[in-house]
Write a protein that holds these residues in place. Structure first.
Motif, PDB file in Angstrom:
ATOM      1  N   LYS A  52      96.606 -18.290 -13.996  1.00  0.00           N
ATOM      2  CA  LYS A  52      96.524 -19.871 -14.400  1.00  0.00           C
ATOM      3  C   LYS A  52      96.734 -20.451 -13.154  1.00  0.00           C
ATOM      4  N   GLU A  53      97.534 -19.762 -12.054  1.00  0.00           N
ATOM      5  CA  GLU A  53      98.008 -20.532 -11.105  1.00  0.00           C
ATOM      6  C   GLU A  53      96.725 -20.658  -9.886  1.00  0.00           C
ATOM      7  N   LEU A  54      95.794 -19.395  -9.945  1.00  0.00           N
ATOM      8  CA  LEU A  54      94.453 -19.566  -9.346  1.00  0.00           C
ATOM      9  C   LEU A  54      93.661 -20.922  -9.782  1.00  0.00           C
ATOM     10  N   GLU A  55      93.598 -20.944 -11.086  1.00  0.00           N
ATOM     11  CA  GLU A  55      92.867 -21.954 -11.847  1.00  0.00           C
ATOM     12  C   GLU A  55      93.183 -23.421 -11.351  1.00  0.00           C
ATOM     13  N   VAL A  56      94.460 -23.602 -11.295  1.00  0.00           N
ATOM     14  CA  VAL A  56      95.112 -25.082 -10.646  1.00  0.00           C
ATOM     15  C   VAL A  56      94.516 -24.888  -9.150  1.00  0.00           C
ATOM     16  N   PHE A  57      94.738 -23.932  -8.334  1.00  0.00           N
ATOM     17  CA  PHE A  57      94.138 -24.152  -7.135  1.00  0.00           C
ATOM     18  C   PHE A  57      92.898 -24.299  -7.143  1.00  0.00           C
ATOM     19  N   GLU A  58      91.909 -23.611  -8.007  1.00  0.00           N
ATOM     20  CA  GLU A  58      90.544 -23.884  -7.832  1.00  0.00           C
ATOM     21  C   GLU A  58      90.153 -25.432  -8.236  1.00  0.00           C
ATOM     22  N   ARG A  59      90.946 -25.843  -9.041  1.00  0.00           N
ATOM     23  CA  ARG A  59      90.574 -27.021  -9.366  1.00  0.00           C
ATOM     24  C   ARG A  59      90.735 -28.247  -8.205  1.00  0.00           C
ATOM     25  N   ALA A  60      91.923 -27.848  -7.721  1.00  0.00           N
ATOM     26  CA  ALA A  60      92.326 -28.964  -6.373  1.00  0.00           C
ATOM     27  C   ALA A  60      91.205 -28.677  -5.300  1.00  0.00           C
ATOM     28  N   ILE A  61      90.783 -27.579  -5.397  1.00  0.00           N
ATOM     29  CA  ILE A  61      89.439 -27.258  -4.279  1.00  0.00           C
ATOM     30  C   ILE A  61      88.293 -27.868  -4.661  1.00  0.00           C
ATOM     31  N   HIS A  62      87.975 -27.894  -5.882  1.00  0.00           N
ATOM     32  CA  HIS A  62      86.831 -28.464  -6.460  1.00  0.00           C
ATOM     33  C   HIS A  62      86.898 -29.910  -6.170  1.00  0.00           C
ATOM     34  N   ASP A  63      87.953 -30.504  -6.281  1.00  0.00           N
ATOM     35  CA  ASP A  63      88.057 -31.910  -6.318  1.00  0.00           C
ATOM     36  C   ASP A  63      88.210 -32.493  -4.713  1.00  0.00           C
ATOM     37  N   ILE A  64      88.990 -31.796  -3.885  1.00  0.00           N
ATOM     38  CA  ILE A  64      88.805 -32.117  -2.762  1.00  0.00           C
ATOM     39  C   ILE A  64      87.428 -32.058  -1.983  1.00  0.00           C
ATOM     40  N   LEU A  65      86.521 -31.026  -2.331  1.00  0.00           N
ATOM     41  CA  LEU A  65      85.346 -31.019  -1.986  1.00  0.00           C
ATOM     42  C   LEU A  65      84.485 -32.142  -2.597  1.00  0.00           C
ATOM     43  N   LYS A  66      84.680 -32.402  -3.871  1.00  0.00           N
ATOM     44  CA  LYS A  66      83.784 -33.535  -4.151  1.00  0.00           C
ATOM     45  C   LYS A  66      84.276 -34.897  -3.796  1.00  0.00           C
ATOM     46  N   ILE A  67      85.303 -35.228  -3.242  1.00  0.00           N
ATOM     47  CA  ILE A  67      85.767 -36.378  -2.795  1.00  0.00           C
ATOM     48  C   ILE A  67      85.144 -36.359  -1.211  1.00  0.00           C
ATOM     49  N   THR A  68      85.252 -35.342  -0.436  1.00  0.00           N
ATOM     50  CA  THR A  68      84.954 -35.315   0.850  1.00  0.00           C
ATOM     51  C   THR A  68      83.413 -35.418   0.941  1.00  0.00           C
ATOM     52  N   MET A  69      82.556 -34.664  -0.031  1.00  0.00           N
ATOM     53  CA  MET A  69      81.330 -34.714   0.114  1.00  0.00           C
ATOM     54  C   MET A  69      80.695 -36.329  -0.218  1.00  0.00           C
ATOM     55  N   LEU A  70      81.563 -36.943  -1.205  1.00  0.00           N
ATOM     56  CA  LEU A  70      81.018 -38.296  -1.621  1.00  0.00           C
ATOM     57  C   LEU A  70      81.368 -39.054  -0.323  1.00  0.00           C
ATOM     58  N   SER A  71      82.399 -38.970   0.061  1.00  0.00           N
ATOM     59  CA  SER A  71      82.858 -39.953   1.344  1.00  0.00           C
ATOM     60  C   SER A  71      81.892 -39.854   2.521  1.00  0.00           C
ATOM     61  N   PHE A  72      81.305 -38.610   2.618  1.00  0.00           N
ATOM     62  CA  PHE A  72      80.359 -38.411   3.665  1.00  0.00           C
ATOM     63  C   PHE A  72      78.998 -38.866   3.242  1.00  0.00           C
ATOM     64  N   THR A  73      78.587 -38.846   2.190  1.00  0.00           N
ATOM     65  CA  THR A  73      77.287 -39.204   1.558  1.00  0.00           C
ATOM     66  C   THR A  73      77.258 -40.702   1.607  1.00  0.00           C
ATOM     67  N   GLU A  74      78.055 -41.557   1.431  1.00  0.00           N
ATOM     68  CA  GLU A  74      78.165 -42.924   1.087  1.00  0.00           C
ATOM     69  C   GLU A  74      78.995 -43.515   2.388  1.00  0.00           C
ATOM     70  N   ASP A  75      79.341 -42.637   3.375  1.00  0.00           N
ATOM     71  CA  ASP A  75      80.169 -43.125   4.437  1.00  0.00           C
ATOM     72  C   ASP A  75      81.348 -44.122   3.812  1.00  0.00           C
ATOM     73  N   ASP A  76      82.010 -43.465   2.838  1.00  0.00           N
ATOM     74  CA  ASP A  76      83.146 -44.393   2.255  1.00  0.00           C
ATOM     75  C   ASP A  76      84.512 -44.077   2.883  1.00  0.00           C
ATOM     76  N   LEU A  77      85.178 -45.057   3.653  1.00  0.00           N
ATOM     77  CA  LEU A  77      86.156 -44.614   4.569  1.00  0.00           C
ATOM     78  C   LEU A  77      87.731 -44.529   3.642  1.00  0.00           C
ATOM     79  N   SER A  78      87.437 -45.285   2.461  1.00  0.00           N
ATOM     80  CA  SER A  78      88.622 -45.449   1.497  1.00  0.00           C
ATOM     81  C   SER A  78      88.724 -43.932   0.757  1.00  0.00           C
ATOM     82  N   LEU A  79      87.801 -43.397   0.387  1.00  0.00           N
ATOM     83  CA  LEU A  79      87.352 -42.039  -0.024  1.00  0.00           C
ATOM     84  C   LEU A  79      87.942 -40.876   1.044  1.00  0.00           C
TER      85      LEU A  79
END
Length: 589
Positions: A463-490
């Motif tokens: 269960k602890e690992l699942e929380v960690f995975e969710r955080a990694i999934h989200d930071i990847l999503k935010i990072t890739m979206l900010s790179f794709t759209e050159d979004d500095l706020s993200l």
């Protein structure tokens, strides 16, 4: 003709060619890749394609550049061969605009207003304004406009210098006798072809012919065959650029050649057949710059009108010349994306930077997919998904190599400030994308080890690992979206989450040590868990690098360490608030 007259003529020609190059470069930079995007998108309708091809070529002042770009589009799969035909035809029409501008040199009137229309009158004004802007303005857009003005002034100054130097040749019998030989249609056509093939610009070769007209020794009978040959000679650039390209790209270059050759042959046969029956009196008249511009335009417009309905026939002819092999090898999606890194696009750096960014976005998406798949393997191991992770990691490695090499070549080009920032950003980020895919492979190997050894985490650790995975999934999503759209706020949201992930990594390891002491977990599982969480934490570090890089290239005098120190100060309530919100979202059970 004295040595010094010859030197002046050659110097004038050099300035003329340099001015044309400078003008095209300034126009291309000012467009910022917009013209290439127009070419790419507005080509579904043949008539629209012709108009777009003519318009873009009229702006960048080079049919060769437009055709080479189209060959690149077809080679990379952006454009179909059928779509390319209209643009190629339109490019031939668009290139005639230059000859009309150069034709202004032939204006002769005592009226002040009409005299001001002469390039020799207004080009010095453009030069003064352009140089003043270059010297005193720091804005890139202003400098691009100044480059256009200076390029046009140099072009016209070179034209005037060249015209003045060749004017005395009208009285030289040897010179006029040479020109008379070119009144033979075949010889004249060959002369125009060779001249244009050597300087690789029909606009420039027509300009040289217009300069020679100022001597009064060039008749229409001499000029017309030369103009016909110039239309064929301009195909050389596209033919050279298609060497080593895909078959459809070679066919696009062939369509350009066939269009000009067929148009020229049909015109020559009809024109000289009629002339044989009823001779044209104007052929003996001295050609004028405006007359040459008119012939150049009328021929290309007529050829386009006549051959556009047979555009599919030109495509079939090109396909018959370059046949498909019996065994067709399908291009993989990855190969199609890498084809966007076409060497031809380096001639239009703004567009090449845009395509490089598109390839980098795909690379980032592959790294993200590899990471998400590898985390899924920790829950349920699947051999097919594991192989997919390996394939993605290998593809990301290849993307890094090819994109890195392409960007090095691109960095030596004359880039705008914005494009330079984008290129710098891509160069920095592709290394982090590659490392993320490496960590995905490491996690896949950890999952494989657990599957083969039939190891399983305790329910609490899972269960602890699942929380960690969710955080990694989200930071990847935010990072890739900010790179794709050159979004500095993200991008600014990444660092607070990275801070929380560092905390998760530490806390999960501490909890594991407690379970180990109580005998609820094995040392072997502990090593696997430590390996997984370390890889997770490293992935978040690379996400942080990408986000900080985005912020760095968009701000002058940006200091990474100072930025991070400032963020993590106790009195930075905004950062602290974001960290708190993320801690609540990713709280361990």
């Amino acid at each position: 003709m004295s040595f010094f007259d010859f030197l002046t003529m050659v110097g004038g020609l050099a300035l003329f060619l340099y001015g044309m190059n400078l003008l095209g470069e300034g126009l291309s930079k000012a467009s910022g890749g917009r013209l290439e995007r127009i070419l790419e998108k507005l080509t579904n309708n043949p008539i629209k394609a012709v108009l777009v091809g003519a318009g873009v070529t009229a702006v960048i002042q080079s049919s060769s550049a437009t055709t080479v770009m189209v060959v690149g589009f077809v080679n990379s799969g952006i454009m179909k061969l059928e779509q390319a035909v209209g643009i190629i035809m339109g490019a031939n029409v668009g290139t005639t605009v230059t000859s009309w501008i150069l034709g202004l040199t032939g204006i002769d009137s005592s009226s002040f207003l009409i005299q001001m229309l002469k390039p020799s009158s207004f080009s010095p004004i453009l030069a003064i304004v352009g140089v003043a802007i270059l010297m005193f303005s720091h804005k890139e857009k202003s400098k691009n406009i100044a480059t256009i003005l200076v390029g046009f002034a140099v072009l016209m100054f070179g034209m005037d210098t060249m015209s003045g130097a060749v004017e005395p040749l009208a009285d030289v019998p040897e010179f006029t006798s040479i020109l008379t030989r070119f009144s033979n249609p075949v010889l004249g056509m060959l002369a125009g072809l060779v001249l244009t093939a050597v300087i690789q610009s029909s606009s420039a070769s027509v300009g040289i012919l217009q300069a020679l007209c100022m001597t009064g020794a060039v008749s229409y009978g001499t000029a017309i065959p030369i103009i016909m040959g110039q239309n064929i000679g301009t195909c050389v650039t596209a033919m050279i650029s298609s060497i080593g390209a895909a078959k459809n790209a070679k066919r696009a270059a062939l369509v350009h050649l066939y269009f000009n050759v067929i148009g020229t042959i049909v015109f020559m046969i009809l024109f000289y057949s009629v002339n044989a029956v009823s001779p044209f009196a104007f052929l003996a008249d001295a050609a004028t710059p405006f007359g040459i511009a008119a012939v150049h335009s009328l021929f290309n417009i007529a050829a386009t009108i006549c051959l556009l309905p047979f555009s599919k026939g030109l495509v079939k002819l090109a396909c018959l010349t370059i046949r498909d092999e019996d065994k067709r090898q399908e291009t993989s999606p990855e190969e199609r994306i890498l084809n966007l890194l076409d060497a031809r696009f380096l001639e239009t750096p703004s567009y090449a930077v845009e395509q490089s960014h598109n390839v980098a976005v795909t690379m980032g998406e592959m790294a993200e997919e590899a990471m998400n798949l590898s985390m899924g393997l920790l829950q349920t191991y699947d051999e097919e998904k594991a192989d997919r992770v390996l394939k993605l990691e290998s593809d990301v490695d290849r993307f890094e190599d090819e994109l890195g090499s392409y960007l090095v070549k691109l960095s030596s080009r004359n880039l705008s400030e914005k494009d330079s920032h984008t290129l710098s950003n891509i160069l920095h980020c592709i290394g982090d994308f590659e490392r993320i895919s490496d960590h995905a492979r490491n996690i896949k190997e950890a999952a494989q080890e657990m599957y083969q050894k039939k190891l399983k985490f305790s329910e609490k650790a899972q269960k602890e690992l699942e929380v960690f995975e969710r955080a990694i999934h989200d930071i990847l999503k935010i990072t890739m979206l900010s790179f794709t759209e050159d979004d500095l706020s993200l991008a600014k949201q990444v660092e607070p989450l990275e801070e929380v992930i560092d905390g998760l990594n530490l806390e999960i390891k501490q909890r594991h040590v407690k379970r180990l002491r109580k005998g609820k977990c094995t040392i072997e599982l502990g090593f696997v868990l430590s390996d997984i969480t370390t890889n997770f934490e490293r992935v978040s570090d690379h996400c942080s690098n990408i986000a900080v890089c985005l912020l760095q290239v968009n701000e002058d005098e940006f200091d990474i360490h100072a930025y991070l120190d400032e963020l993590k100060k106790e009195d930075n309530m905004d950062f602290a608030g974001k960290v708190m919100a993320y801690r609540e979202r990713y709280q361990l059970p």
